[in-house]
Write an enzyme that holds these catalytic residues in place. Sequence first.
Site: not given
Ligand code: ZN
Length: 373
Positions: A165, A309, A107, A235, A110
């Site tokens: 994104r 994340e 993405h 991410h 990020e």
């Molecule tokens: Zn992501």
Amino acid sequence: MKPLLGTLYLLGMLVPWGLGDARSQAQHKQEAMDKTPWRNLETYPYNRYHPMGEIYQWMSQISEKYTEVVTQHFLGMTYETRPMYYLKISLPSNNHKKIIWMDCGIHAREWIAPAFCQWFVKEILQNYKDNSKIRRFLTKLDFYVLPVFNIDGYIYTWTTDRLWRKSRSSHDNGKCFGTDLNRNFNASWCSIGASKNCQDLTFCGTGPVSEPETKAVASFIEKKKEDIVCFLTMHSYGQLILLPYGYTKNKASNHEELIQVGQKAATALKAKHGTNYKVGSSVDILYATSGSSRDWARDIGIPFSYTFELRDNGTYGFVLPEAQIQATCEESMAAVLSVLGDVYEKYWYSNSAGKRTSATIVLSLFVSFVHLL
Ligand SMILES: [Zn+2]
Ligand SMILES: *[C@@H]1O[C@H](CO)[C@@H](O)[C@H](O)[C@H]1NC(C)=O
Ligand SMILES: *[C@@H]1O[C@H](CO)[C@@H](O)[C@H](O)[C@H]1NC(C)=O
């Protein structure tokens, strides 16, 4: 080396061998020339975000400096015909080694994720000679690191829209752009938590693995899947360690083990700077998603598959200040090393202190023999 000569030499390294389209290669050279000042690897600031041109240069420099342990490999071309490379960190050995895969930046916005991939590579290379744990990992494991998965999107976040994104593929005759590459894998594709409308953030593409970036990664992983024991995809944000699945409430066959390894990693992470992480399946602790790389990796048989994340938990969100890069990378490094330690122990049955009685050596030989069958 004079700066100009160095730059020209490095730009030469960027050109993928055996690929056509000289015009687009010249164009990319020009892009890199315009936007990337020469940087010496010794002073490369890992606590800064870097535009793609600098990351390309960094990859070439790092594989030149550590020739005995790192090599740069071509993986495929992006939609906008930029080369995708991964770094392979591997100590020469006669052992047949297993593989740890890590990708960052699927993405575009990020940014902390590519920063972490670079940090991870740096840490391994600076420490493998003296750190007995990392050295031990490298006797059995090769690390494959893709620092920026979604290169076109990443560049777009630097030039045009910081919060972009998706990838940059064109749809509906140029009416909209970009596929969510993490909804484009062949895992219950576009069944839930993804959209068939190309204007949406979670547009799943025109079919499973329709995007060149996804195709490049998926076909590579598919070829190597027998040897890949761990698939990590980085991410931000949310401070979560996610395990399969996102597309179903069903649990992976090794769900308990995935949870335990994840929780141990979260504990190691917290010990660095006190940051709290949650651990669980995507559908349980985040939201339902289909077509993610993590679910697909588990479905094709890779036992340990996690989405990280990274920071933060909403204060700055995707626009994490550079002042937090170092602490974020330090704690995430601790978490990843914890996962690797567990994977290593599972496959090679060695205790982390490195004290092995002859009985455990015999046992571990027996166990690794069983795993080879
Ligand atoms: Zn992501
Ligand atoms: C997706 O996976 C299924 C098996 O689950 C397979 O039959 C199909 O060919 C795959 N499609 C693509 C595009 O890889
Ligand atoms: C992040 O913040 C939310 C909302 O304040 C909270 O519910 C959640 O527990 C936090 N997550 C972590 C990992 O601290």
